[in-house]
Design a protein around this motif. Sequence first.
Motif, PDB file in Angstrom:
ATOM      1  N   ILE A  34       0.878  -1.179   0.000  1.00 39.02           N
ATOM      2  CA  ILE A  34       0.000   0.000   0.000  1.00 39.02           C
ATOM      3  C   ILE A  34       0.909   1.221   0.000  1.00 39.02           C
ATOM      4  CG2 ILE A  34      -1.787   1.271   1.242  1.00 39.02           C
ATOM      5  CD1 ILE A  34      -2.420  -1.457   2.657  1.00 39.02           C
ATOM      6  N   GLU A  35       0.694   2.115  -0.963  1.00 42.52           N
ATOM      7  CA  GLU A  35       1.502   3.331  -1.073  1.00 42.52           C
ATOM      8  C   GLU A  35       0.623   4.565  -0.981  1.00 42.52           C
ATOM      9  OE1 GLU A  35       5.168   2.088  -4.037  1.00 42.52           O
ATOM     10  OE2 GLU A  35       3.626   3.455  -4.750  1.00 42.52           O
ATOM     11  N   VAL A  36       1.029   5.503  -0.153  1.00 43.32           N
ATOM     12  CA  VAL A  36       0.400   6.821  -0.096  1.00 43.32           C
ATOM     13  C   VAL A  36       1.422   7.767  -0.718  1.00 43.32           C
ATOM     14  CG1 VAL A  36      -0.518   8.632   1.386  1.00 43.32           C
ATOM     15  CG2 VAL A  36      -0.859   6.237   1.996  1.00 43.32           C
ATOM     16  N   THR A  37       1.052   8.374  -1.851  1.00 46.04           N
ATOM     17  CA  THR A  37       2.036   9.141  -2.621  1.00 46.04           C
ATOM     18  C   THR A  37       1.459  10.457  -3.129  1.00 46.04           C
ATOM     19  OG1 THR A  37       1.386   8.098  -4.702  1.00 46.04           O
ATOM     20  CG2 THR A  37       3.156   7.037  -3.470  1.00 46.04           C
ATOM     21  N   PHE A  44      -1.365  13.116   6.467  1.00 46.55           N
ATOM     22  CA  PHE A  44      -2.543  12.295   6.197  1.00 46.55           C
ATOM     23  C   PHE A  44      -2.774  11.400   7.393  1.00 46.55           C
ATOM     24  CE2 PHE A  44       0.931   9.580   5.069  1.00 46.55           C
ATOM     25  CZ  PHE A  44       0.522   8.322   5.481  1.00 46.55           C
ATOM     26  N   THR A  45      -3.949  10.817   7.431  1.00 47.45           N
ATOM     27  CA  THR A  45      -4.270   9.795   8.420  1.00 47.45           C
ATOM     28  C   THR A  45      -5.066   8.707   7.706  1.00 47.45           C
ATOM     29  OG1 THR A  45      -5.209   9.383  10.619  1.00 47.45           O
ATOM     30  CG2 THR A  45      -6.447  10.851   9.179  1.00 47.45           C
ATOM     31  N   GLY A  46      -5.116   7.527   8.284  1.00 47.80           N
ATOM     32  CA  GLY A  46      -5.874   6.465   7.632  1.00 47.80           C
ATOM     33  C   GLY A  46      -5.864   5.180   8.418  1.00 47.80           C
ATOM     34  N   ARG A  47      -6.509   4.206   7.827  1.00 49.03           N
ATOM     35  CA  ARG A  47      -6.575   2.862   8.400  1.00 49.03           C
ATOM     36  C   ARG A  47      -6.611   1.878   7.250  1.00 49.03           C
ATOM     37  NH1 ARG A  47     -10.883   1.076  12.848  1.00 49.03           N
ATOM     38  NH2 ARG A  47      -9.289   2.122  14.072  1.00 49.03           N
ATOM     39  N   TYR A  48      -5.809   0.820   7.378  1.00 50.14           N
ATOM     40  CA  TYR A  48      -5.937  -0.271   6.419  1.00 50.14           C
ATOM     41  C   TYR A  48      -6.211  -1.563   7.176  1.00 50.14           C
ATOM     42  CZ  TYR A  48      -0.972  -1.591   7.148  1.00 50.14           C
ATOM     43  OH  TYR A  48       0.227  -1.978   7.682  1.00 50.14           O
ATOM     44  N   HIS A  68      -4.926  -1.504  11.009  1.00 54.96           N
ATOM     45  CA  HIS A  68      -3.716  -0.739  11.287  1.00 54.96           C
ATOM     46  C   HIS A  68      -4.026   0.742  11.102  1.00 54.96           C
ATOM     47  CE1 HIS A  68      -1.273  -4.430  11.143  1.00 54.96           C
ATOM     48  NE2 HIS A  68      -2.108  -4.780  10.180  1.00 54.96           N
ATOM     49  N   ASP A  69      -3.972   1.515  12.192  1.00 47.22           N
ATOM     50  CA  ASP A  69      -4.130   2.960  12.104  1.00 47.22           C
ATOM     51  C   ASP A  69      -2.778   3.556  11.762  1.00 47.22           C
ATOM     52  OD1 ASP A  69      -6.865   3.033  12.776  1.00 47.22           O
ATOM     53  OD2 ASP A  69      -6.374   2.869  14.898  1.00 47.22           O
ATOM     54  N   VAL A  70      -2.762   4.425  10.755  1.00 44.78           N
ATOM     55  CA  VAL A  70      -1.515   5.023  10.292  1.00 44.78           C
ATOM     56  C   VAL A  70      -1.696   6.518  10.107  1.00 44.78           C
ATOM     57  CG1 VAL A  70      -0.692   2.911   9.180  1.00 44.78           C
ATOM     58  CG2 VAL A  70      -2.099   4.506   7.883  1.00 44.78           C
ATOM     59  N   SER A  71      -0.601   7.234  10.196  1.00 45.95           N
ATOM     60  CA  SER A  71      -0.609   8.661   9.903  1.00 45.95           C
ATOM     61  C   SER A  71       0.822   9.079   9.623  1.00 45.95           C
ATOM     62  CB  SER A  71      -1.195   9.458  11.071  1.00 45.95           C
ATOM     63  OG  SER A  71      -0.415   9.269  12.221  1.00 45.95           O
ATOM     64  N   GLY A  72       0.962  10.247   9.032  1.00 46.23           N
ATOM     65  CA  GLY A  72       2.306  10.717   8.732  1.00 46.23           C
ATOM     66  C   GLY A  72       2.298  11.730   7.621  1.00 46.23           C
ATOM     67  N   ASN A  73       3.464  11.875   7.011  1.00 50.11           N
ATOM     68  CA  ASN A  73       3.626  12.774   5.869  1.00 50.11           C
ATOM     69  C   ASN A  73       3.705  11.930   4.608  1.00 50.11           C
ATOM     70  OD1 ASN A  73       3.950  14.587   7.917  1.00 50.11           O
ATOM     71  ND2 ASN A  73       5.735  15.578   7.038  1.00 50.11           N
ATOM     72  N   VAL A  74       3.159  12.463   3.536  1.00 50.12           N
ATOM     73  CA  VAL A  74       3.270  11.800   2.239  1.00 50.12           C
ATOM     74  C   VAL A  74       4.747  11.853   1.855  1.00 50.12           C
ATOM     75  CG1 VAL A  74       2.654  12.041  -0.190  1.00 50.12           C
ATOM     76  CG2 VAL A  74       0.924  12.405   1.567  1.00 50.12           C
ATOM     77  N   SER A  75       5.365  10.860   1.457  1.00 49.29           N
ATOM     78  CA  SER A  75       4.999   9.553   0.967  1.00 49.29           C
ATOM     79  C   SER A  75       5.236   8.486   2.043  1.00 49.29           C
ATOM     80  CB  SER A  75       5.835   9.184  -0.247  1.00 49.29           C
ATOM     81  OG  SER A  75       5.537  10.011  -1.327  1.00 49.29           O
ATOM     82  N   ALA A  76       4.426   7.418   2.016  1.00 53.75           N
ATOM     83  CA  ALA A  76       4.549   6.321   2.969  1.00 53.75           C
ATOM     84  C   ALA A  76       4.167   5.021   2.279  1.00 53.75           C
ATOM     85  CB  ALA A  76       3.656   6.569   4.178  1.00 53.75           C
ATOM     86  N   GLN A  77       4.604   3.902   2.862  1.00 51.80           N
ATOM     87  CA  GLN A  77       4.350   2.597   2.250  1.00 51.80           C
ATOM     88  C   GLN A  77       4.328   1.513   3.320  1.00 51.80           C
ATOM     89  OE1 GLN A  77       6.616   1.554  -1.328  1.00 51.80           O
ATOM     90  NE2 GLN A  77       7.570  -0.064  -0.148  1.00 51.80           N
ATOM     91  N   TRP A  78       3.438   0.519   3.120  1.00 51.72           N
ATOM     92  CA  TRP A  78       3.343  -0.637   4.011  1.00 51.72           C
ATOM     93  C   TRP A  78       3.264  -1.889   3.156  1.00 51.72           C
ATOM     94  CZ3 TRP A  78       0.446   3.737   4.233  1.00 51.72           C
ATOM     95  CH2 TRP A  78       0.722   4.599   5.302  1.00 51.72           C
ATOM     96  N   GLN A  91      -7.133   9.861   4.527  1.00 53.46           N
ATOM     97  CA  GLN A  91      -7.671  11.216   4.426  1.00 53.46           C
ATOM     98  C   GLN A  91      -6.553  12.248   4.548  1.00 53.46           C
ATOM     99  OE1 GLN A  91     -10.492  12.325   7.467  1.00 53.46           O
ATOM    100  NE2 GLN A  91     -11.162  14.122   6.326  1.00 53.46           N
ATOM    101  N   LYS A  92      -6.671  13.304   3.738  1.00 50.73           N
ATOM    102  CA  LYS A  92      -5.764  14.444   3.841  1.00 50.73           C
ATOM    103  C   LYS A  92      -6.052  15.205   5.138  1.00 50.73           C
ATOM    104  CE  LYS A  92      -5.607  17.318   0.469  1.00 50.73           C
ATOM    105  NZ  LYS A  92      -5.922  18.199  -0.671  1.00 50.73           N
ATOM    106  N   LEU A  93      -5.012  15.709   5.758  1.00 52.39           N
ATOM    107  CA  LEU A  93      -5.183  16.578   6.923  1.00 52.39           C
ATOM    108  C   LEU A  93      -4.802  17.998   6.517  1.00 52.39           C
ATOM    109  CD1 LEU A  93      -3.730  14.318   9.756  1.00 52.39           C
ATOM    110  CD2 LEU A  93      -6.124  14.731   9.161  1.00 52.39           C
ATOM    111  N   SER A  94      -5.304  18.389   5.352  1.00 52.03           N
ATOM    112  CA  SER A  94      -4.936  19.676   4.787  1.00 52.03           C
ATOM    113  C   SER A  94      -6.125  20.260   4.032  1.00 52.03           C
ATOM    114  CB  SER A  94      -3.764  19.496   3.815  1.00 52.03           C
ATOM    115  OG  SER A  94      -3.586  20.642   3.024  1.00 52.03           O
TER     116      SER A  94
END
Length: 130
Positions: A34-37, A44-48, A68-78, A91-94
Amino acid sequence: VSILALVLVPIGCNVSIQSMIENALAGISANYTIEVTDTEGFNFTGRYVVVTAAYDPDTYVAFDSTSHDVSGNVSAQWTVTNAIEVGGMFQKLSAGNETLEVKIYRGATLVDSDSTTEPFGAVLVTAVKE
């Protein structure tokens, strides 16, 4: 009738039901990324959610799901291994017009993606091995 055949045929053929089920589950399991780019630097925040299955001597197949609850700055990967299904909402936090794009890969193959530029916009992605 087909479920009964799955039980009776191995008995007549001297095949292990456990190995038959494990082989079937291996055929529907896959590794996912899973990539957030996209636009760098916004939060951003999210759950997968990951769904897995394994042989169980009492029920034959035991399903499990893990969030899995996740958050951080773009870009991220699991990376997720041996899953039968993966899904996520991010979801964007912007309030800006940055792009949030989320992709799910099965191995190296892109299987789902979605993006948004809306303020505080959200995306949903899912993948199931067919």
